[in-house]
Design a protein around this motif. Structure first.
Motif, PDB file in Angstrom:
ATOM      1  N   UNK A   1       0.765  -1.201   0.095  1.00  0.00           N
ATOM      2  CA  UNK A   1       0.058  -0.240   0.062  1.00  0.00           C
ATOM      3  C   UNK A   1       0.882   1.280  -0.085  1.00  0.00           C
ATOM      4  N   UNK A   2       0.268   2.329  -0.711  1.00  0.00           N
ATOM      5  CA  UNK A   2       0.973   3.548  -0.705  1.00  0.00           C
ATOM      6  C   UNK A   2       0.745   4.229   0.574  1.00  0.00           C
TER       7      UNK A   2
ATOM      8  N   UNK B   1      -0.271   2.780  -7.041  1.00  0.00           N
ATOM      9  CA  UNK B   1       0.378   2.832  -8.481  1.00  0.00           C
ATOM     10  C   UNK B   1      -0.525   2.173  -9.420  1.00  0.00           C
ATOM     11  N   UNK B   2      -0.603   2.834 -10.454  1.00  0.00           N
ATOM     12  CA  UNK B   2      -1.511   2.073 -11.556  1.00  0.00           C
ATOM     13  C   UNK B   2      -0.733   1.387 -12.731  1.00  0.00           C
ATOM     14  N   UNK B   3      -1.402   0.792 -13.743  1.00  0.00           N
ATOM     15  CA  UNK B   3      -0.608   0.268 -14.915  1.00  0.00           C
ATOM     16  C   UNK B   3       0.084   1.426 -15.739  1.00  0.00           C
ATOM     17  N   UNK B   4      -0.532   2.506 -15.950  1.00  0.00           N
ATOM     18  CA  UNK B   4      -0.127   3.537 -16.847  1.00  0.00           C
ATOM     19  C   UNK B   4       1.171   4.214 -16.527  1.00  0.00           C
ATOM     20  N   UNK B   5       2.198   3.741 -17.200  1.00  0.00           N
ATOM     21  CA  UNK B   5       3.276   4.551 -16.898  1.00  0.00           C
ATOM     22  C   UNK B   5       4.675   3.777 -17.423  1.00  0.00           C
ATOM     23  N   UNK B   6       5.767   4.147 -17.422  1.00  0.00           N
ATOM     24  CA  UNK B   6       7.021   3.800 -17.867  1.00  0.00           C
ATOM     25  C   UNK B   6       8.095   3.678 -17.006  1.00  0.00           C
ATOM     26  N   UNK B   7       8.897   2.450 -17.059  1.00  0.00           N
ATOM     27  CA  UNK B   7      10.172   2.222 -16.105  1.00  0.00           C
ATOM     28  C   UNK B   7      11.375   2.463 -17.100  1.00  0.00           C
ATOM     29  N   UNK B   8      12.055   3.356 -16.982  1.00  0.00           N
ATOM     30  CA  UNK B   8      13.283   3.360 -17.931  1.00  0.00           C
ATOM     31  C   UNK B   8      14.419   2.963 -17.023  1.00  0.00           C
TER      32      UNK B   8
ATOM     33  N   UNK C   1      -1.823  13.055  -9.854  1.00  0.00           N
ATOM     34  CA  UNK C   1      -1.492  11.875  -9.729  1.00  0.00           C
ATOM     35  C   UNK C   1      -0.698  11.098 -10.653  1.00  0.00           C
ATOM     36  N   UNK C   2       0.302  11.857 -10.825  1.00  0.00           N
ATOM     37  CA  UNK C   2       1.670  11.509 -11.591  1.00  0.00           C
ATOM     38  C   UNK C   2       2.878  11.699 -10.857  1.00  0.00           C
TER      39      UNK C   2
ATOM     40  N   UNK D   1      -7.722   5.229  -3.826  1.00  0.00           N
ATOM     41  CA  UNK D   1      -8.419   3.863  -3.532  1.00  0.00           C
ATOM     42  C   UNK D   1      -9.003   4.323  -2.144  1.00  0.00           C
ATOM     43  N   UNK D   2     -10.045   4.998  -2.067  1.00  0.00           N
ATOM     44  CA  UNK D   2     -10.515   5.285  -0.552  1.00  0.00           C
ATOM     45  C   UNK D   2      -9.514   6.190  -0.079  1.00  0.00           C
ATOM     46  N   UNK D   3      -9.093   7.093  -0.784  1.00  0.00           N
ATOM     47  CA  UNK D   3      -8.172   8.148  -0.140  1.00  0.00           C
ATOM     48  C   UNK D   3      -6.597   7.926  -0.241  1.00  0.00           C
TER      49      UNK D   3
END
Length: 111
Positions: free
Chosen positions: A38-39, A81-88, A53-54, A75-77
């Motif tokens: 959890x974040x 992390x979501x699926x949208x993104x990139x790892x370089x 949110x980025x 998610x309820x405050x």
């Protein structure tokens, strides 16, 4: 209809608790579910905010340093992390940094 499994939070445990008989059942890998991380506010301190949110983070994955640019969802405050993104990889990050002046030039040409 088959159900689609999310394997992003699973890993294979090849440790063998049985005797070394060589049977297929003894050699079968166990799938163990990992608890999602959890974040928290402490996690957000390590993130560089691009927008609400980025975020950009620097982390390791399989022993490699990665620059991760990712969109998070609420998610309820709690931001997760979501699926949208990139790892370089570091090599890709260095190459991207080398493109900055060319990107700025192209942006100026459009506006």
């Amino acid at each position: 209809m088959s159900k689609r499994k999310n394997r992003s939070r699973e890993f294979i445990d090849n440790s063998d608790d049985s005797d070394d008989t060589g049977t297929a059942a003894a050699k079968k890998a166990k799938v163990v579910k990992q608890q999602p991380q959890a974040s928290s506010d402490a996690d957000l301190d390590d993130k560089l905010e691009l927008s609400p949110k980025r975020f950009v983070t620097v982390r390791t994955f399989k022993g490699r340093i990665m620059v991760d640019i990712r969109e998070y969802w609420d998610s309820d405050g709690e931001l997760k992390p979501g699926k949208k993104g990139i790892s370089l990889s570091l090599e890709q990050w260095e190459k991207l940094k080398g493109f900055v002046s060319e990107i700025d030039k192209r942006i100026s040409g459009i506006s």
